[in-house]
Design a protein around this motif. Sequence first.
Motif, PDB file in Angstrom:
ATOM      1  N   ASN A 203       7.490  46.109  36.848  1.00 27.76           N
ATOM      2  CA  ASN A 203       7.153  47.529  36.750  1.00 27.76           C
ATOM      3  C   ASN A 203       6.505  47.898  35.418  1.00 27.76           C
ATOM      4  OD1 ASN A 203       8.299  47.983  39.284  1.00 27.76           O
ATOM      5  ND2 ASN A 203      10.332  48.325  38.414  1.00 27.76           N
ATOM      6  N   ALA A 204       6.492  46.981  34.463  1.00 26.93           N
ATOM      7  CA  ALA A 204       5.924  47.277  33.147  1.00 26.93           C
ATOM      8  C   ALA A 204       4.403  47.332  33.238  1.00 26.93           C
ATOM      9  CB  ALA A 204       6.350  46.224  32.138  1.00 26.93           C
ATOM     10  N   LYS A 205       3.810  48.372  32.663  1.00 28.55           N
ATOM     11  CA  LYS A 205       2.360  48.539  32.689  1.00 28.55           C
ATOM     12  C   LYS A 205       1.674  47.879  31.496  1.00 28.55           C
ATOM     13  CE  LYS A 205       2.674  51.081  36.365  1.00 28.55           C
ATOM     14  NZ  LYS A 205       2.314  50.492  37.678  1.00 28.55           N
ATOM     15  N   THR A 206       2.423  47.642  30.430  1.00 28.78           N
ATOM     16  CA  THR A 206       1.864  47.020  29.235  1.00 28.78           C
ATOM     17  C   THR A 206       2.828  45.953  28.722  1.00 28.78           C
ATOM     18  OG1 THR A 206       2.908  48.470  27.576  1.00 28.78           O
ATOM     19  CG2 THR A 206       0.898  49.276  28.630  1.00 28.78           C
ATOM     20  N   THR A 207       2.381  45.227  27.717  1.00 29.46           N
ATOM     21  CA  THR A 207       3.229  44.204  27.092  1.00 29.46           C
ATOM     22  C   THR A 207       4.014  44.762  25.908  1.00 29.46           C
ATOM     23  OG1 THR A 207       1.412  43.505  25.643  1.00 29.46           O
ATOM     24  CG2 THR A 207       1.622  42.375  27.760  1.00 29.46           C
ATOM     25  N   ASP A 208       3.952  46.070  25.702  1.00 29.00           N
ATOM     26  CA  ASP A 208       4.572  46.691  24.519  1.00 29.00           C
ATOM     27  C   ASP A 208       6.031  46.293  24.357  1.00 29.00           C
ATOM     28  OD1 ASP A 208       2.167  47.870  24.182  1.00 29.00           O
ATOM     29  OD2 ASP A 208       2.820  49.930  24.540  1.00 29.00           O
ATOM     30  N   MET A 209       6.786  46.345  25.446  1.00 31.49           N
ATOM     31  CA  MET A 209       8.217  46.098  25.365  1.00 31.49           C
ATOM     32  C   MET A 209       8.512  44.680  24.885  1.00 31.49           C
ATOM     33  SD  MET A 209      11.110  46.641  28.303  1.00 31.49           S
ATOM     34  CE  MET A 209      10.131  45.782  29.531  1.00 31.49           C
ATOM     35  N   LEU A 210       7.882  43.684  25.511  1.00 33.93           N
ATOM     36  CA  LEU A 210       8.127  42.306  25.107  1.00 33.93           C
ATOM     37  C   LEU A 210       7.642  42.041  23.690  1.00 33.93           C
ATOM     38  CD1 LEU A 210       7.403  40.002  28.185  1.00 33.93           C
ATOM     39  CD2 LEU A 210       9.589  40.529  27.111  1.00 33.93           C
ATOM     40  N   GLU A 211       6.506  42.634  23.314  1.00 33.54           N
ATOM     41  CA  GLU A 211       5.990  42.436  21.961  1.00 33.54           C
ATOM     42  C   GLU A 211       6.939  43.034  20.924  1.00 33.54           C
ATOM     43  OE1 GLU A 211       2.132  44.125  22.108  1.00 33.54           O
ATOM     44  OE2 GLU A 211       1.247  42.449  23.224  1.00 33.54           O
ATOM     45  N   THR A 212       7.506  44.189  21.239  1.00 35.34           N
ATOM     46  CA  THR A 212       8.457  44.822  20.327  1.00 35.34           C
ATOM     47  C   THR A 212       9.702  43.965  20.164  1.00 35.34           C
ATOM     48  OG1 THR A 212       7.679  47.023  20.974  1.00 35.34           O
ATOM     49  CG2 THR A 212       9.828  46.899  19.896  1.00 35.34           C
ATOM     50  N   LEU A 213      10.216  43.444  21.276  1.00 36.65           N
ATOM     51  CA  LEU A 213      11.393  42.586  21.214  1.00 36.65           C
ATOM     52  C   LEU A 213      11.102  41.305  20.438  1.00 36.65           C
ATOM     53  CD1 LEU A 213      12.563  43.020  24.908  1.00 36.65           C
ATOM     54  CD2 LEU A 213      13.806  43.822  22.894  1.00 36.65           C
ATOM     55  N   ALA A 393      -5.156  53.764  24.360  1.00 39.42           N
ATOM     56  CA  ALA A 393      -4.986  54.577  25.566  1.00 39.42           C
ATOM     57  C   ALA A 393      -5.723  53.961  26.745  1.00 39.42           C
ATOM     58  CB  ALA A 393      -5.490  55.993  25.315  1.00 39.42           C
ATOM     59  N   LYS A 394      -6.888  53.409  26.482  1.00 37.15           N
ATOM     60  CA  LYS A 394      -7.654  52.794  27.570  1.00 37.15           C
ATOM     61  C   LYS A 394      -6.988  51.512  28.048  1.00 37.15           C
ATOM     62  CE  LYS A 394     -12.176  51.535  29.237  1.00 37.15           C
ATOM     63  NZ  LYS A 394     -11.847  52.276  30.467  1.00 37.15           N
ATOM     64  N   ILE A 395      -6.483  50.716  27.120  1.00 39.26           N
ATOM     65  CA  ILE A 395      -5.785  49.488  27.491  1.00 39.26           C
ATOM     66  C   ILE A 395      -4.594  49.813  28.386  1.00 39.26           C
ATOM     67  CG2 ILE A 395      -4.313  47.646  26.580  1.00 39.26           C
ATOM     68  CD1 ILE A 395      -6.247  47.454  24.201  1.00 39.26           C
ATOM     69  N   LYS A 396      -3.860  50.862  28.048  1.00 37.24           N
ATOM     70  CA  LYS A 396      -2.685  51.228  28.834  1.00 37.24           C
ATOM     71  C   LYS A 396      -3.075  51.795  30.197  1.00 37.24           C
ATOM     72  CE  LYS A 396       0.442  51.982  24.937  1.00 37.24           C
ATOM     73  NZ  LYS A 396       1.283  52.943  24.197  1.00 37.24           N
ATOM     74  N   SER A 397      -4.108  52.632  30.233  1.00 40.54           N
ATOM     75  CA  SER A 397      -4.481  53.248  31.507  1.00 40.54           C
ATOM     76  C   SER A 397      -5.108  52.237  32.461  1.00 40.54           C
ATOM     77  CB  SER A 397      -5.455  54.407  31.269  1.00 40.54           C
ATOM     78  OG  SER A 397      -6.687  53.943  30.739  1.00 40.54           O
ATOM     79  N   ASP A 398      -5.905  51.315  31.925  1.00 32.62           N
ATOM     80  CA  ASP A 398      -6.557  50.309  32.771  1.00 32.62           C
ATOM     81  C   ASP A 398      -5.677  49.095  33.017  1.00 32.62           C
ATOM     82  OD1 ASP A 398      -8.624  52.058  32.531  1.00 32.62           O
ATOM     83  OD2 ASP A 398     -10.073  50.627  31.731  1.00 32.62           O
ATOM     84  N   ARG A 399      -4.622  48.944  32.199  1.00 35.34           N
ATOM     85  CA  ARG A 399      -3.717  47.790  32.278  1.00 35.34           C
ATOM     86  C   ARG A 399      -4.472  46.479  32.071  1.00 35.34           C
ATOM     87  NH1 ARG A 399      -2.120  49.066  38.019  1.00 35.34           N
ATOM     88  NH2 ARG A 399      -4.218  49.877  37.842  1.00 35.34           N
ATOM     89  N   ILE A 400      -5.407  46.527  31.127  1.00 34.23           N
ATOM     90  CA  ILE A 400      -6.196  45.353  30.770  1.00 34.23           C
ATOM     91  C   ILE A 400      -6.223  45.245  29.250  1.00 34.23           C
ATOM     92  CG2 ILE A 400      -8.475  44.274  30.857  1.00 34.23           C
ATOM     93  CD1 ILE A 400      -9.009  45.823  33.429  1.00 34.23           C
ATOM     94  N   ASP A 401      -5.872  44.094  28.723  1.00 33.72           N
ATOM     95  CA  ASP A 401      -5.837  43.901  27.275  1.00 33.72           C
ATOM     96  C   ASP A 401      -7.241  43.543  26.777  1.00 33.72           C
ATOM     97  OD1 ASP A 401      -5.387  43.321  24.638  1.00 33.72           O
ATOM     98  OD2 ASP A 401      -3.749  41.925  24.980  1.00 33.72           O
TER      99      ASP A 401
END
Length: 561
Positions: A203-213, A393-401
């Motif tokens: 369900n995660a849209k970005t890698t933010d959570m794993l990167e933070t951990l 914002a674009k990376i998050k909305s498009d879900r593309i890094d």
Amino acid sequence: MPAFIPRVLDGTLLTSKWVLLAVKRHQSDLKRTDWNWTYDEELAGKAVAFMEMLPEPKSGKAQPLAPFQKFIIGSIYGWVSKNDKTIRRFTDVFITMARKNGKSLLISGIVLYEFLFGKNPEFKRQLYTAANDRKQASIVFNMVKDRLKALCRKDEDIKRMVKITRDEIINLDDGSSIRSFSRDAGLVDGYEPHVAVVDEYANAKTTDMLETLASGQVLLPSYLTFIISTAGFDMNAPMFVQNYPYAKKVLLGEIEAERYFAFIAEQDDFSEIDNPDTWIKSNPLLDVESLKQQITDYLTTKLKQARGDGSLNSKLIKNFNMWRQAEENSYMDIESWNAAQVMPIDIQGQKAWIGVDVGKTSDLYAISWLIPMDGYWYADSFAFVGTKYGLDAKIKSDRIDYRSLEQKGRCEITRLESGVIDVERVYSWLDEFITQNSLDVQGICFDPAQYGSLLTQIEKGHPEWEQIAVRQGTLTLSMPTKQFRDDVLEKKIQHSGNEILTAAINNAVLLSDNNGVRIDKNKYSNKIDALDALLDAYAICFRQNIETITNEDVFGDDFGF
């Protein structure tokens, strides 16, 4: 673990291809003498024994582990350093299976075992039950809390050593703690996640959570990041794009990652859904005799309902752990697209049909191309990325890094301060691309909308490049849109695995009217540009016989649009 491993290896116990590879990897690793790791049966047994004595919160009774769960726990805790057995081999664990297969038992057991008996570090271990949102993270945290409370009712020593509050569980003996964490909640300063169990990462849209951990685990020699999830609808989600294929490459031996453990329980093929004997591949809990009939009846009922009410996709995802597009009218299934992937090909000196989709200058500008090869068309793409509203914002909305893809040479992020795409730079790139590869340009095929600026520059710089407008109506695009999909299925179109083009394939949805079908541009207007560009090129070249293309027949009478 012996009850599980021999049955998998001799075929007595049916598993997915990937679980079989995980078992074979374990057996092969046991024979290795050229590394720092050893398998300690006693340590594996202790972890399994603890988790099997944990009471179930509602009944208060111990909950035994299934054979596959013993294999997972035994692998995580049995493999250790030869020099220091407090250092586990596996620091990253990726597990995916269908819903209702004992996931909560695994999560809560691992967290509690590390909380009560962890040794490295000996004090102040920080443990997090993590999920994409607060609600999901709280569900996992509350499960851990309930199981610990049930354990406290049975064991006075454990009751004495722990303090349970609403938001935190504290080990009074060594200062260790358990908290929940979600991407939208954030973490406090100074965190070091010794253990982070990430639930439902699909369900995660970005890698933010794993990167933070991960950023807090740098100095921990035996940290554990544990991703466990069922498949999802979003095939551009980080789990499907990054973690899932990486785990498969590790199991295949294509990537050497000795500290990475993967267990992928899924159906190997869609056709297996009609054979209940194969359901154990995605539902390993069917190996427990006392649960087999109950689970089989449940899945049979759900499948029957799904076929009647049109919700089959949802059941395939959640109950059989198969990644599927969210839309029933999705343009192409990802399995067919992935099956047509080949290694990047040298296109030097080849004929080329090039498609251009301008999009909005603040979003994405795509250039895709088709190269006739020996019996098939080779497809690839490049994109220019606008940052008018911010790159993050674009990376998050498009879900593309886009940052990492720029480093790989798949795209170019605008350098203009305004954030809009520099059309002069687009022309410059196209000129360099064609020149450096000595391409024989058969046509620059374009959607007329907003194309005027590039058209003028090409007319001035390269009047020899034929520019062909492709009308965007269903009447023009229906036949090539359907033929493109058929050609992918038959491997008459193959591609490089370009991530931006693959994301466009995943997002593409068909729109039908009286004249046929076409891609619905209004559905994901900023996320299908690369496919739109490719279909513009294909709309011009698809009438050609790939076996007999010659310079003489390239622009014959068949090409009018």
